[in-house]
Scaffold this active site. Sequence first.
Site, PDB file in Angstrom:
ATOM      1  N   SER A 165       0.825  -1.200   0.000  1.00  0.00           N
ATOM      2  CA  SER A 165       0.000   0.000   0.000  1.00  0.00           C
ATOM      3  C   SER A 165       0.865   1.258   0.000  1.00  0.00           C
ATOM      4  O   SER A 165       1.646   1.473  -0.919  1.00  0.00           O
ATOM      5  CB  SER A 165      -0.953  -0.035   1.200  1.00  0.00           C
ATOM      6  N   ASP A 189      -0.283  -4.075  -4.023  1.00  0.00           N
ATOM      7  CA  ASP A 189      -1.403  -3.146  -4.183  1.00  0.00           C
ATOM      8  C   ASP A 189      -0.995  -1.730  -3.773  1.00  0.00           C
ATOM      9  O   ASP A 189      -1.499  -1.173  -2.773  1.00  0.00           O
ATOM     10  CB  ASP A 189      -2.617  -3.606  -3.376  1.00  0.00           C
ATOM     11  N   HIS A 253      -7.764  -5.253  -0.426  1.00  0.00           N
ATOM     12  CA  HIS A 253      -6.460  -4.572  -0.443  1.00  0.00           C
ATOM     13  C   HIS A 253      -5.371  -5.469   0.140  1.00  0.00           C
ATOM     14  O   HIS A 253      -4.310  -5.654  -0.466  1.00  0.00           O
ATOM     15  CB  HIS A 253      -6.598  -3.281   0.364  1.00  0.00           C
TER      16      HIS A 253
END
Length: 354
Positions: A165, A189, A253
């Site tokens: 992330s 991601d 996610h």
Amino acid sequence: MMMSTDLYITIWILSCLVSSRGDLRDLPGFKMFESCIEPPSKCPNPNITFHLYTRYADNHILDFSKPETLLEAPFVPHAPIKLLIHGYTGHKDYSPNTELRPAYLAYQNLNLISVNYKELVQPPCYVQAVHNVPLVGKCTKMLLLRLFRLRPDLYLRDLHVVGFSLGAQVAGHVGRLMNGTIQRITGLDPASPLFDTFLLSNEVLDKSDALFVDVVHTNIGFKGKMAPLGHLDFYANNGIAQPGCGTNTSCSHVRAVEYFAESISSKTQFLAVKCISYIMYKLKFCKTSETSPLIVMGEHVNRTQKGIYYFMTNSKPPYAQGMDTYEKKKTTNTSSTTGSSSQIDQNDIPLTDP
């Protein structure tokens, strides 16, 4: 009804963009952001720490301002180095550390360094967290430079940076500051909000940041970037919502981390096919051939491959489907324990519905 933190952040961002007032303290909702930390732009930084884990050492603090801590640190000589970087709301004992650290240490005798910048990414301070990304990258670069300078038994060629992330965007900064000399960066991601090179001039992870950049997309258009960013981009399922997660974007996610963790030692592989879009993939227009074989997503990816790939997963662990995604056909597995040359050699295997 109380507004969610995400909605507060959205209002804050929009207010900042459209307000003509000079004092941000006059903007709506400012008080909830007063606790956000704006750290001194220097390294070493009290808000950014580094922690070494091996099979024989647990949470050994690395302080590059004190050379003796690097010289005396219990590194495994001549072993691979995995550097893990958490994202927004995270810390050294949060994703991707909780999934990848035990998986890596069980699989191989190596060195694992966790970057911890917990205080700089506390909610609801996402805007400030994005602002802090270059600083975390800068301090991480300084650690690596001093580490490789002081320790002749550790090599830059053995370094693999894995960021989840917001941590994937930090990894990109580290790579740029190291002039693209890092062997491999994996973005799990990569964070999307406020990372746009055109609108906001924020630098985004891309394939120039390391000699090899692979990216796993599991929540595009929401928390994760939609566009391909690396030499290899893998889109799980439709890349948006993952099986078993429903409308929970946080679940989708973090699946990027879970898939990658499973790929480290699982005998069943995540097999991906090259395709320009998910629609083409589902319509079975994307087939394998001698020039476009199925390849393995994850730790043991073939670094000579390039392009956009799609793969399917199960809704719960084990997530990998192996050849169950495709029609049964004899395969040749050329997996490498070094993580640099795995692929499945296929000849025109048509897709079937998973």
